[in-house]
Scaffold this motif. Structure first.
Motif, PDB file in Angstrom:
ATOM      1  N   PRO A 109       0.733  -1.186  -0.069  1.00  0.00           N
ATOM      2  CA  PRO A 109      -0.009   0.065  -0.045  1.00  0.00           C
ATOM      3  C   PRO A 109       0.791   1.328  -0.195  1.00  0.00           C
ATOM      4  CG  PRO A 109       0.176  -0.956   2.216  1.00  0.00           C
ATOM      5  CD  PRO A 109       0.727  -1.923   1.174  1.00  0.00           C
ATOM      6  N   PRO A 110       0.315   2.400  -0.601  1.00  0.00           N
ATOM      7  CA  PRO A 110       1.044   3.531  -0.694  1.00  0.00           C
ATOM      8  C   PRO A 110       1.865   4.248   0.606  1.00  0.00           C
ATOM      9  CG  PRO A 110      -0.835   3.900  -1.872  1.00  0.00           C
ATOM     10  CD  PRO A 110      -0.958   2.521  -1.130  1.00  0.00           C
ATOM     11  N   GLU A 111       1.051   3.879   1.842  1.00  0.00           N
ATOM     12  CA  GLU A 111       1.405   4.151   3.128  1.00  0.00           C
ATOM     13  C   GLU A 111       2.813   3.450   3.515  1.00  0.00           C
ATOM     14  OE1 GLU A 111      -2.062   3.950   2.052  1.00  0.00           O
ATOM     15  OE2 GLU A 111      -1.609   2.582   3.700  1.00  0.00           O
ATOM     16  N   GLU A 130      11.023   6.893  -9.016  1.00  0.00           N
ATOM     17  CA  GLU A 130      11.027   7.630 -10.424  1.00  0.00           C
ATOM     18  C   GLU A 130      10.687   6.292 -11.323  1.00  0.00           C
ATOM     19  OE1 GLU A 130      15.003   8.850 -11.641  1.00  0.00           O
ATOM     20  OE2 GLU A 130      15.910   7.103 -11.183  1.00  0.00           O
ATOM     21  N   ASP A 131      10.783   5.103 -10.914  1.00  0.00           N
ATOM     22  CA  ASP A 131      10.447   4.018 -11.814  1.00  0.00           C
ATOM     23  C   ASP A 131       8.941   3.651 -11.828  1.00  0.00           C
ATOM     24  OD1 ASP A 131      13.218   3.490 -12.531  1.00  0.00           O
ATOM     25  OD2 ASP A 131      13.704   2.097 -10.833  1.00  0.00           O
ATOM     26  N   ASP A 136       0.837   5.753  -9.164  1.00  0.00           N
ATOM     27  CA  ASP A 136       1.579   5.364  -7.751  1.00  0.00           C
ATOM     28  C   ASP A 136       2.425   6.292  -7.529  1.00  0.00           C
ATOM     29  OD1 ASP A 136       0.256   2.856  -8.114  1.00  0.00           O
ATOM     30  OD2 ASP A 136       2.213   1.903  -9.025  1.00  0.00           O
ATOM     31  N   GLN A 137       3.242   7.189  -8.169  1.00  0.00           N
ATOM     32  CA  GLN A 137       4.106   8.121  -7.667  1.00  0.00           C
ATOM     33  C   GLN A 137       3.319   9.020  -6.924  1.00  0.00           C
ATOM     34  OE1 GLN A 137       6.435  10.269 -10.416  1.00  0.00           O
ATOM     35  NE2 GLN A 137       7.628   8.440 -11.072  1.00  0.00           N
ATOM     36  N   ARG A 138       2.034   9.658  -7.539  1.00  0.00           N
ATOM     37  CA  ARG A 138       1.133  10.543  -6.662  1.00  0.00           C
ATOM     38  C   ARG A 138       0.798  10.023  -5.420  1.00  0.00           C
ATOM     39  NH1 ARG A 138      -0.385  12.657 -11.663  1.00  0.00           N
ATOM     40  NH2 ARG A 138      -2.004  11.017 -11.765  1.00  0.00           N
TER      41      ARG A 138
END
Lengths: 477, 477
Positions: A109-111, A130-131, A136-138
């Motif tokens: 999960p992003p967290e 960056e990959d 997902d980056q946001r």
């Protein structure tokens, strides 16, 4: 970003052998994790024995834990990450192969990813993020602490593979009015300074670098000496947009340990340290082997689909060049029907020509990559390669000419000998001139040269041999 | 060895632009010396204008002066050395390409070389001397100051390309009883210590390393703290006989800046610093391209005779493999006489197979070089490459099969399509298994794999295609 605690490096309860990195019962003589050890970990994972897994992995250096992940199967990797959560430091994640890391992060999960990002230095955090794809980056950046987020976003604004992406923002910069004593007091008293620095940058009031000070010079100089009397004024400044390949070459050429990164106004914005650059030096030097062979990224962890698409594109391009060679053979079809020995011998001419071309191309591409070849010495290289080609051509021509004369006929021996000399010279010249031309056109010579050189060596091999057979009256068309 | 003066780095009367290394009017955008600049130097040399030559060269960094030598012709190099004697620092000589240096040193009397040796750090001095033949070595060493001579002779006693040859003897080692303050006082008061160090080694009374201390930790810690509380106990110790390739991998893997070198009794005998290792990382990563192509050392400064002998050996080996392929074609001679289209198409099968094999071989050799491939994941790689080969084979088979069916006949199309799939699979497997086998036999996979893989791909290509043509009844034998 998490600051390194000065005392974190004290090993707790480590046995003396454990303190020598990369040695002990887990490693073979080449510092690779032993298959038996990997098997042990795998079995312990499959037995769901988290404690025994933890005990196995705990003595390893983060770089070796990263290796362990890469050696395990995909499913086992996830299990392992679960079993050793508190060993999963930022350093382990930073050391992971890009593909393996991306694959593992996708499941989190992003967290959780944001938490890892918080532990990392700016440069490693950027490399991790960056990959990932933009969505997902946001999602991850939204979870990252605001200060870190701003730093990462600034870095991501620079183009990929530039100094701006690679640099650490954490550095030590001091005004030129300081003495050595002032500097040491400042370093001791300020909380929150990075401990990852090898040189101190001296700057003016506009934050423009004036000079660089090795820590050893500071330590060996009395407190009263002015910092400007210890610093080195000659320095390598890296513009923030400089390509990483160029950065790697500067570090190599000037034997740098760290370097100041400056923005377009010449202001100090970050530093690069050699421990981050060695990976790039190795990558850039090694990638030419892969590019010349048409294997794309060529990483053994690359997803199947990417490997297929990179390689098949190359094979199709080579199919095109092979068809050109075939067309030449077809043109001489009648000659081959008269003398099937031509069909038997023609692959030899093409194959040796191909080899000679590959040799010269490898030498040229490497010299270009190392910045050794410029307009000043290109003609010297061409002349040199011509000489080598003549010597090689003469040697091979004698061998194959005599053998052919004995087995088939003297006339065919003469034809193949002459064809061989012509083809080795043409191949040798193509091997130099094709990459040099690509370089002058600002194209990476390692990417495209092979296809062209192969086409020239194959076609010319068949053409010279079959053409000479006809011209000499050995066969008619 | 000459000790670096702390203040030598102050640039005298340099303009601000000159202080940024590798920039200014002499350089192109890729940090190479501009051809116009090289031409200017050449003209000034040929005009015998020593002053103007000196003025041109004086602002350059030693690494750039070394580049300038390499870009000039052989005769001009000697002239230049004469014109800029007091700029010919040890650093310039150390940065020179091995071949260029050797060639230049051969012309100098032993006393002159000995003087240069005296200026160099141990590691650079060893590098300079080890390339010369034994007679020259003895003549030069006889002129070198006794202390330096002993150090160099000890280093030369270690095998080539080992840590013992590469290491510097100059290092900072302190007893574990010191505090941070004691250490700083020691560094300030002792004359004659090196200033080329990035870490301090803490040793016990037997001179066994106990831990390593980054200078930044020392600078950020109060004077009263014990050195053993700041040092890192986990460390990478490099045995003095370790091969340089292995050393380079350790530096990369553990992101080392410097490392202690220990003898067989575990005593600290020297240090390696990363600025010396980056050259090796780049060399080792880049040499596989050259080795796989059979170009030997592949340096553009290598003497003609060495280049010829390395490459012709390879071409002769490939002549052998080409003869095997020819024998297979000869075996099917009658079939080719019946259907000349076979002769037209057979190079396509062999050529694509060769490419597919080269791709897999490049990926495998690179993975082995990077220590990524062990017994733990070899079978996974084989399976992966089999899948890629199937996908590639199917794609190419469809393309060439359809084209052949349209141009020649459906039956010939079917034959070439099946031959293509077989050949791409065989080539892909050979590309993995040949280098893996060489590695298991403790041979460098980059050196010998190509010859074997080429033999397999060529022969199997012809055999599969011609054999299937006969087996399918398209032609008879």
């Amino acid at each position: 970003m998490a600051d390194t605690d000065l005392h974190e490096h004290d090993a707790e309860a480590a046995t003396p052998e454990d303190r020598v990195q990369g040695e002990g019962r887990q490693f073979d003589e080449e510092n690779r994790l032993k298959p038996e050890f990997v098997r042990q970990v795998r079995e312990s994972l499959r037995d769901d024995n988290e404690d025994s897994t933890y005990d196995l992995v705990e003595p390893l250096h983060p770089a070796d834990i990263a290796d362990l992940f890469e050696l395990l199967e995909r499913d086992d990797r996830r299990e392992l990450a679960g079993a050793i959560t508190d060993l999963m430091s930022g350093e382990v994640v930073a050391e992971l192969n890009d593909y393996v890391r991306e694959d593992m992060l996708e499941d989190l999960p992003p967290e959780a990813v944001a938490e890892i990002v918080g532990q990392l230095d700016t440069d490693d955090a950027v490399q991790l993020i960056e990959d990932l794809d933009e969505g997902d980056q946001r999602a991850i950046l939204a979870e990252v602490e605001a200060g870190d987020r701003a730093v990462i976003e600034t870095a991501l604004a620079y183009p990929e593979e530039t100094a701006g992406r690679l640099m650490q923002r954490e550095l030590i910069a001091v005004p030129d009015s300081m003495t050595v004593g002032d500097l040491i007091d400042y370093l001791r008293s300020e909380e929150g300074l990075t401990t990852e620095f090898w040189e101190v940058f001296v700057v003016d009031h506009r934050f423009h670098p004036l000079g660089t000070c090795q820590l050893s010079w500071i330590l060996r100089t009395p407190r009263s000496v002015k910092i400007t009397d210890v610093m080195k004024r000659d320095q390598t400044l890296i513009p923030v947009e400089m390509d990483q390949e160029e950065v790697a070459l500067r570090f190599q050429k000037y034997a740098l340990i760290s370097a100041a990164v400056v923005d377009e106004n010449g202001r100090l914005v970050g530093q690069l340290t050699v421990d981050d650059i060695v990976h790039i030096i190795s990558e850039e030097a090694g990638e030419d082997t892969l590019l010349l062979s048409g294997a794309g990224e060529g990483d053994i962890n690359e997803p199947l689909r990417d490997a297929y698409s990179a390689r098949v594109r190359w094979l199709v391009a080579n199919l095109g060049t092979a068809v050109v060679a075939s067309a030449i053979i077809a043109y001489f079809g009648a000659a081959i029907e008269q003398l099937v020995a031509l069909a038997v011998l023609m692959p030899i001419v093409a194959s040796i020509g191909g080899n000679a071309g590959t040799q010269t191309m490898a030498v040229t591409v490497r010299a270009i990559a190392m910045n050794q070849l410029t307009k000043s010495n290109t003609s010297r290289l061409v002349l040199r390669e011509l000489k080598v080609a003549l010597m090689n051509g003469a040697t091979i021509a004698v061998l194959i000419g005599l053998a052919t004369a004995l087995i088939f006929s003297p006339q065919l021996g003469a034809v193949i000998a002459v064809a061989m000399v012509i083809n080795i010279i043409v191949s040798g010249m193509a091997g130099v001139l094709v990459p040099v031309t690509f370089e002058r056109l600002d194209q990476d010579p390692a990417v495209a040269s092979s296809v062209f050189v192969t086409m020239i060596t194959d076609s010319m091999g068949f053409f010279a041999f079959l053409g000479l057979a006809v011209a000499s009256g050995l066969v008619s068309m």
